[in-house]
Every structure is written in structure tokens, then in C-alpha cells.
Design an enzyme around this catalytic site. Structure first.
Site, PDB file in Angstrom:
ATOM      1  N   GLU A 213     -15.294  47.503 -19.638  1.00 60.82           N
ATOM      2  CA  GLU A 213     -15.887  47.980 -20.885  1.00 60.82           C
ATOM      3  C   GLU A 213     -17.344  47.541 -20.980  1.00 60.82           C
ATOM      4  O   GLU A 213     -17.685  46.406 -20.631  1.00 60.82           O
ATOM      5  CB  GLU A 213     -15.105  47.445 -22.088  1.00 60.82           C
TER       6      GLU A 213
ATOM      7  N   HIS B 184     -11.080  44.095 -21.519  1.00 61.30           N
ATOM      8  CA  HIS B 184     -11.694  44.291 -22.837  1.00 61.30           C
ATOM      9  C   HIS B 184     -12.984  43.479 -22.919  1.00 61.30           C
ATOM     10  O   HIS B 184     -13.018  42.307 -22.512  1.00 61.30           O
ATOM     11  CB  HIS B 184     -10.723  43.831 -23.934  1.00 61.30           C
ATOM     12  N   ASN B 185     -14.057  44.109 -23.439  1.00 62.22           N
ATOM     13  CA  ASN B 185     -15.349  43.417 -23.566  1.00 62.22           C
ATOM     14  C   ASN B 185     -15.650  42.596 -22.309  1.00 62.22           C
ATOM     15  O   ASN B 185     -15.863  41.377 -22.364  1.00 62.22           O
ATOM     16  CB  ASN B 185     -15.368  42.526 -24.815  1.00 62.22           C
TER      17      ASN B 185
ATOM     18  N   GLU C 274     -19.141  52.173 -24.594  1.00 61.33           N
ATOM     19  CA  GLU C 274     -19.262  52.158 -26.046  1.00 61.33           C
ATOM     20  C   GLU C 274     -20.752  52.282 -26.360  1.00 61.33           C
ATOM     21  O   GLU C 274     -21.507  51.309 -26.270  1.00 61.33           O
ATOM     22  CB  GLU C 274     -18.690  50.863 -26.621  1.00 61.33           C
TER      23      GLU C 274
ATOM     24  N   TYR D  21       8.659  17.653 -18.987  1.00 64.27           N
ATOM     25  CA  TYR D  21       9.292  17.396 -20.278  1.00 64.27           C
ATOM     26  C   TYR D  21       8.597  16.240 -20.996  1.00 64.27           C
ATOM     27  O   TYR D  21       8.264  15.210 -20.393  1.00 64.27           O
ATOM     28  CB  TYR D  21      10.765  17.072 -20.077  1.00 64.27           C
TER      29      TYR D  21
ATOM     30  N   ASP E 139     -20.412  47.652 -23.882  1.00 61.60           N
ATOM     31  CA  ASP E 139     -20.960  47.944 -25.212  1.00 61.60           C
ATOM     32  C   ASP E 139     -22.478  47.942 -25.100  1.00 61.60           C
ATOM     33  O   ASP E 139     -23.080  46.890 -24.841  1.00 61.60           O
ATOM     34  CB  ASP E 139     -20.513  46.877 -26.223  1.00 61.60           C
TER      35      ASP E 139
ATOM     36  N   GLU F 209       0.824  -1.199   0.000  1.00 63.85           N
ATOM     37  CA  GLU F 209       0.000   0.000   0.000  1.00 63.85           C
ATOM     38  C   GLU F 209       0.866   1.261   0.000  1.00 63.85           C
ATOM     39  O   GLU F 209       0.523   2.278  -0.622  1.00 63.85           O
ATOM     40  CB  GLU F 209      -0.936  -0.008   1.210  1.00 63.85           C
TER      41      GLU F 209
ATOM     42  N   HIS G  44     -21.799  42.014 -27.700  1.00 67.56           N
ATOM     43  CA  HIS G  44     -20.831  42.352 -28.741  1.00 67.56           C
ATOM     44  C   HIS G  44     -21.602  42.518 -30.048  1.00 67.56           C
ATOM     45  O   HIS G  44     -22.040  41.526 -30.645  1.00 67.56           O
ATOM     46  CB  HIS G  44     -19.769  41.261 -28.856  1.00 67.56           C
TER      47      HIS G  44
END
Length: 632
Positions: free
Chosen positions: A182, A152-153, A231, A552, A184, A5, A197
Site C-alpha cells: 500500500e 497495510h500501510n 491511495e 509456565y 498513501d 565448570e 499516513h
């Protein structure tokens, strides 16, 4: 536990150990000679597995009996290895009282090996200089003097074409310290503006829900101001609703006039704007004209306003098809005065040239740049861009071609002094690692003071040709050893990692480089590298260090295990530990920086730990050498 174990457990712990050696450790721990390990026997077996010879060597170097560090011996360690200087004596008492597990040790002012290890893995042993963790920078400079964590957005939690829009995007961004979000806004059904969007298949959410989320979460992580980058694509009628929602939902949080009612001569500071939400967007008049009006005039009709947004629209693309562009030409929205009035210090204007900005724009006006445009300006007029950013705010946003919500490397825009470098925060990876690394300092407030040469109105700095008289430095990092690094593929019980360590520098172009160790075959439990990496950095004030551990794989790309990123100027000499960093919510990492004498090792050691029980670690050594700007 039987020996069989125990063998299975070792595989689960990412250990490949010689069977005879494992059985020898098992028998040594089996004091009852029952053929199984119970209670304290298993604890002894575990301790024999987790011994750290390199740490024991460091401990014994300062301990006269190899069992404990006396107060004076610990002071010597703090002065020689941790570079603590005159405060070492007082600090030693505090650390012993905090990390020595035995009451008798605390009374005698001595530190056992267990206490020493506890200290190394604590916040007091962090590679990240503790003086950089709270608010340590001057927060009374104008807004344009700071890097500002920007999204962003923000409403998107997936891709840019079909992804989901959600208020959760704002909550996540604000809770991680983002200070510029942001929105919109488009005309919605039933007279209620919606956020999505435009001209895509992304889902829609009510604008008022977005404002409510921003109001609730804006200052949970940081008290410093939040910028709402608006926006606006709405009709006159729905713009009035936007203005009403902003004023009614945000209340006193919303900044709707200058701080003192007078015309400012520079942008206010983050300190002056504490717990305020600022609207960035189009504005009908100048700030001077607004303040000159003695009393509010009745709202004019759309026909009388005669102000079209098209001439002022930011360069950020929203349309993705020729048909939608035709619609834009036919539809010329007009800005509603009530919404215009909410834009105070951050009037959005179109960028034409640096000369045009100097001659026609004011300090409270701000321009947005696509990543391609910003890159072009940096290459063609890097120093002019730096000077532009010493007096005016700039926002950079991702290309419209990044429909998968991928990110650009923000470092090249920070190098030019751009303040609001907006990223798709929903997308993990190198770019967000750099963003998190930069804004980790200064209490995670979302504001970081730019270096002096990016705030000087007479600066000669050019990010593409950094030949300014800054002191170059050489960084030596010796990667020593690791312990219990987590498995990459947990579905393969027999799989053992082949770990290697990569150290990456991000900064100005000549400083950006990477080096890595060789890999250690089949050993994620206690790999030993003992390799030294050397870097020369011209502009350390802009440099970020990223430490990456990989598995690796000769057949394909190396698998990612964990990473930690921090600013060069926040790296502490000594033997510190780094806080956990997540690869995913289920995997975190630590880094430990600890010194050793130059006769043995360069005077720093780092360790990377994974979210694993017991914690995994990676030991490194780092040493800084100041050098001349030319020649090293």
C-alpha cells in the site's frame, strides 16, 4: 573442564540435573581419570547428555542388532512409519547416501543411529509435505481465485500515529513474499509527492524512493505479480509526477495496458502476469472505453475533466480529526488522466451492497472493506460474500483505531474467500504467524489457490455455518518429549524453564480450538510429557495448525518460547522435521513430525527445536482419522 565448570555449563544449557547423576556421567566420560574432561572425553559426556531414548526405541524397533538399519530394515521403517509406499526402496538408497556419515556405511547401504538422527532433523524429514514447498498449485486461474499476501500501510515500520515511514517497510514486506503493498501519496514540497499516513505525525518519504525500492525488490522472492494499492490524495500536478515516476522508474515491469490489447472476459492469472507490477486505484473510464479509443487524446484541463474522487474514494479512513474531515469536504481532488490510464485490471470502486456490485460493477473492479464492515458482512450475508469473492477481488484492512499497528485475525476473512487481507507486517504475533503459515506453501510465492468451494460460483458455503458436505477429520497429537529448549530469560543464569506445549487449530468458528499439555517443572533440557491431544475438524481445507511452546509461570502469563504454523493440507504423515522459525531474529524453532505404530503411539511424531547449540527439540505424535461430516 572440571566438574564445577560442567555444573555451571549445565545451568547455561537449561539443565537441572541431580548432582550425583551428573557426577556419575562425568566420571564415566573421564577415561583418563584426570578429574577433568578434555577433547573426546567431553564429546562422550555430551553424547550421554543428549541421548534420545524415545528415538533410540524407534530405531531399535526396526534394527535387528540395535546398531544399524540395513537397507531392507530402513525400507520397512519408511513404509510403516513414514507412509512412503512404493517409492520407499528408491528413497531409502537416496537417504542413506545423503545422511549416513560413514563412508563404509554408505558402501554397505546401512544407516547408523547418527545417520538416522541426521535424517530425522533434515528437510527430508519435514512435517511440511515437500510436495507443497515448490510451486505445486495451478497458477493459471484468474487472480480472484487466490489468496494474496497483502500489507497495510506498508511504509510504516512502527505505529500509525507517530511511527517512522521508511522504504525499508517495502523491502521487508516484498522479501517475505508480500504481493500487495500500500502507498498513501500526498502533495509534497518542491512539487515532489510524498508518502506518509495522512494527518498524523508519521515521518515522510519521497514517493519516487518508494517506487524505486518496489522496482528493485518486487521479484527477488517471487516472480508472481505485485499489486501496488495506490491511495491518491494529490493535486492534478503532482498526480502527473506520480504517473511519470511509475512509468520511468518501473519501465517494462509496470503493466499499463491489457496483456493482449483486447478486452478480457476475466482477470489474468498470476502465471500470465509474471514479473509485472499492477496499479490498483481510481480510474476515470471503464476498461472498455479505454480500449475503444483509437488513439490517445490530448490531456484535458482539470476544469474539463469534472471528475471528483470523493464519490469514488475507498472507505479506508485517512483522517483522524473533525478538522481534517472538513478539509476533505472543501478539497475535491480531480483524477489525472495519465495516472488513471495506469490502472488496468484493478479499478477501485466503492462497495454499497452485493446486489449493487452484481448489477453495476465489472470483474476488474475491486472494493476495500474495513475489518468491522467485513466482519458484519460475513455474519449477515456470509454466503453472498463468498459468491462475491468468486468473481471480484476484495481487500480487507485494519481498523483506524489500531493506532498501535496491531492486527486482526486474518483467518475469518480467508474463510469468506477474501483475497487481499492486509496486515501490519511490522507487528509480530499470532496474526502474522498465521499469515506466514498460510503463505509458507507454494514456494512462498505470495499466492495460494483458494479451496474449490470458495471458487465455485454456485457455492453454498457459509463461513459462519459450515454445513457443506465436507469430510470431517480427527487429529490426534501425542506430545512425547523435548530436548534443550532455549531459556526465555537469559539474564537469569539460575532460571530453568517449565515448558508446556499448546496446539491450536484456526479455521471456521466450530473448528477453532486449543489444547495444551501440563507443564514439566524445571526441565528445559529433556522434558517428557507423553500426553495426547484430540481435535475434530469440520473443514480441514481452511484449517491452520499452530504449535506453541511456553514457559509456565504461576504468577503471571506464560512466557513464549517458540512456535510453528502450517496449513492442515500441507501436514505430512511420517517422521518429518520443520524448518527454523524465529520468535525474534535471535531465536528460531523447528518442528519434527515422526510416526510410531498405533500399538505404541499414534503414527506421527513432531519435534520443535530452538535456535540453540545443540538444537533443542520437541517430540509429538499426530494421527489423522477421516470421519463423517456429522458425528465424527
Amino acid at each position: 573442564m572440571t566438574f564445577g565448570e560442567v555444573q555451571r555449563l549445565l545451568h547455561l544449557m537449561n539443565v537441572e540435573m541431580d548432582q550425583d547423576h551428573a557426577f556419575q556421567l562425568f566420571q564415566r566420560a573421564d577415561a583418563s581419570q584426570s578429574g577433568t574432561l578434555e577433547g573426546e572425553e567431553f564429546v562422550e559426556f555430551y553424547k550421554s547428555l543428549t541421548q534420545r531414548p524415545e528415538v533410540q526405541e524407534l530405531f531399535e524397533k526396526f534394527s535387528s542388532d540395535g546398531q544399524k538399519l540395513t537397507l531392507l530394515e530402513f525400507v520397512d521403517f519408511l513404509q510403516e512409519e513414514q507412509k512412503e509406499g512404493e517409492r520407499a526402496s528408491d528413497l531409502a538408497l537416496e537417504l542413506i547416501d545423503c545422511y549416513e556419515p560413514s563412508d563404509s556405511g554408505k558402501l554397505r547401504h546401512v544407516l547408523s543411529m547418527d545417520g538416522f538422527l541426521s535424517y530425522l532433523y533434515s528437510k527430508d524429514g519435514d512435517i511440511f509435505n515437500p510436495t507443497c514447498l515448490p510451486i505445486y498449485q495451478d497458477m493459471t486461474q484468474p487472480l480472484n481465485q487466490y489468496y494474496i499476501s497483502s500489507s497495510h500501510n506498508t511504509y510504516l515500520v512502527g505505529d500509525q500515529l507517530c511511527g517512522q515511514s521508511s522504504v525499508e517497510g517495502y523491502i521487508r514486506a516484498l522479501k517475505r513474499g508480500c504481493r500487495c503493498v500500500e502507498v498513501d501519496v500526498w502533495d509534497g514540497p518542491s512539487g515532489e509527492p510524498i508518502v506518509y499516513h495522512g494527518h498524523t505525525l508519521t515521518s515522510r518519504i519521497p514517493f519516487k524512493d518508494v517506487v524505486a525500492a518496489i522496482g528493485q525488490y518486487a521479484f527477488q522472492t517471487s516472480d508472481y505479480p505485485v499489486i501496488l494499492s495506490l491511495e491518491n490524495h494529490c493535486s492534478w500536478e503532482q498526480q502527473e509526477i506520480i504517473a511519470r515516476h511509475l512509468t520511468e522508474i518501473l519501465g517494462n515491469q509496470l503493466l499499463s495496458t491489457t496483456l493482449d490489447g483486447h478486452l478480457p472476459t476475466q482477470l489474468p492469472s498470476p502465471e500470465e502476469l509474471r514479473r509485472k507490477i499492477l496499479v490498483k486505484g481510481k480510474k476515470l473510464k471503464t476498461l472498455e472505453e479505454d480500449l475503444e479509443e483509437e488513439e490517445e487524446e490530448p490531456e484535458s484541463e482539470p476544469e474539463e475533466a469534472e471528475l471528483q474522487l470523493e464519490a469514488q474514494m475507498e472507505s479506508e479512513p485517512q483522517e483522524l480529526s473533525p478538522r481534517s474531515k472538513d478539509k476533505k469536504k472543501k478539497s475535491k481532488p480531480i483524477l489525472c488522466p495519465s495516472l488513471s490510464a495506469l490502472v488496468v485490471y484493478l479499478k477501485a470502486v466503492t462497495f454499497y451492497s452485493f446486489t449493487h456490485s452484481r448489477e453495476h460493477y465489472r470483474f476488474y473492479e475491486t472494493s476495500s472493506f474495513s475489518e468491522a464492515k467485513a466482519k458484519s458482512l460475513i455474519k449477515e450475508a456470509g454466503n453472498e460474500f463468498v459468491l462475491h469473492n468468486t468473481w471480484q477481488l476484495s481487500r480487507v484492512y485494519p481498523s483506524g483505531l489500531r493506532t498501535d499497528s496491531s492486527n486482526y485475525n486474518p483467518q475469518e476473512f480467508w474463510n469468506a474467500g477474501c483475497q487481499m487481507v492486509a496486515l501490519n507486517m511490522q507487528t509480530a504475533g499470532l496474526e502474522m504467524d498465521l499469515c506466514d503459515g498460510l503463505f509458507r506453501q507454494n514456494a512462498g510465492s505470495g499466492y495460494v489457490l483458494k479451496p474449490d468451494f470458495l471458487r465455485d460460483a454456485q457455492s453454498s458455503f457459509h463461513p459462519e455455518r459450515p454445513i457443506s458436505p465436507f469430510k470431517a477429520q480427527t487429529l490426534l497429537i501425542q506430545v512425547i518429549s523435548g530436548q534443550q529448549l532455549p531459556k526465555v530469560d537469559k539474564t537469569k543464569e539460575e532460571s530453568i524453564v517449565d515448558p508446556l506445549v499448546r496446539v491450536e487449530i484456526f479455521g471456521v468458528r466450530p473448528d477453532t480450538s486449543r489444547q495444551e499439555t501440563s507443564y514439566v517443572e524445571n526441565n528445559g533440557f529433556n522434558p517428557y510429557w507423553g500426553q495426547t491431544l484430540c481435535f475434530r475438524v469440520l473443514v480441514p481445507e481452511l484449517a491452520l495448525l499452530r504449535f506453541v511452546v511456553k514457559d509456565y509461570d504461576w504468577k503471571s502469563r506464560n512466557d513464549f518460547i517458540g512456535q510453528y504454523t502450517l496449513p492442515w493440507n500441507c501436514m505430512q504423515q511420517g517422521e518429518p522435521v520443520l524448518p527454523p522459525l524465529a520468535r525474534t531474529p535471535a531465536l528460531a524453532a523447528f518442528l519434527i513430525l515422526s510416526p510410531a505404530p498405533l500399538s505404541r503411539l499414534p503414527p506421527h511424531t513432531l519435534a520443535l527445536q530452538g535456535w540453540h547449540q545443540p538444537p533443542s527439540s520437541l517430540h509429538l505424535c499426530a494421527h489423522l482419522h477421516p470421519g463423517r461430516a456429522r458425528g465424527g
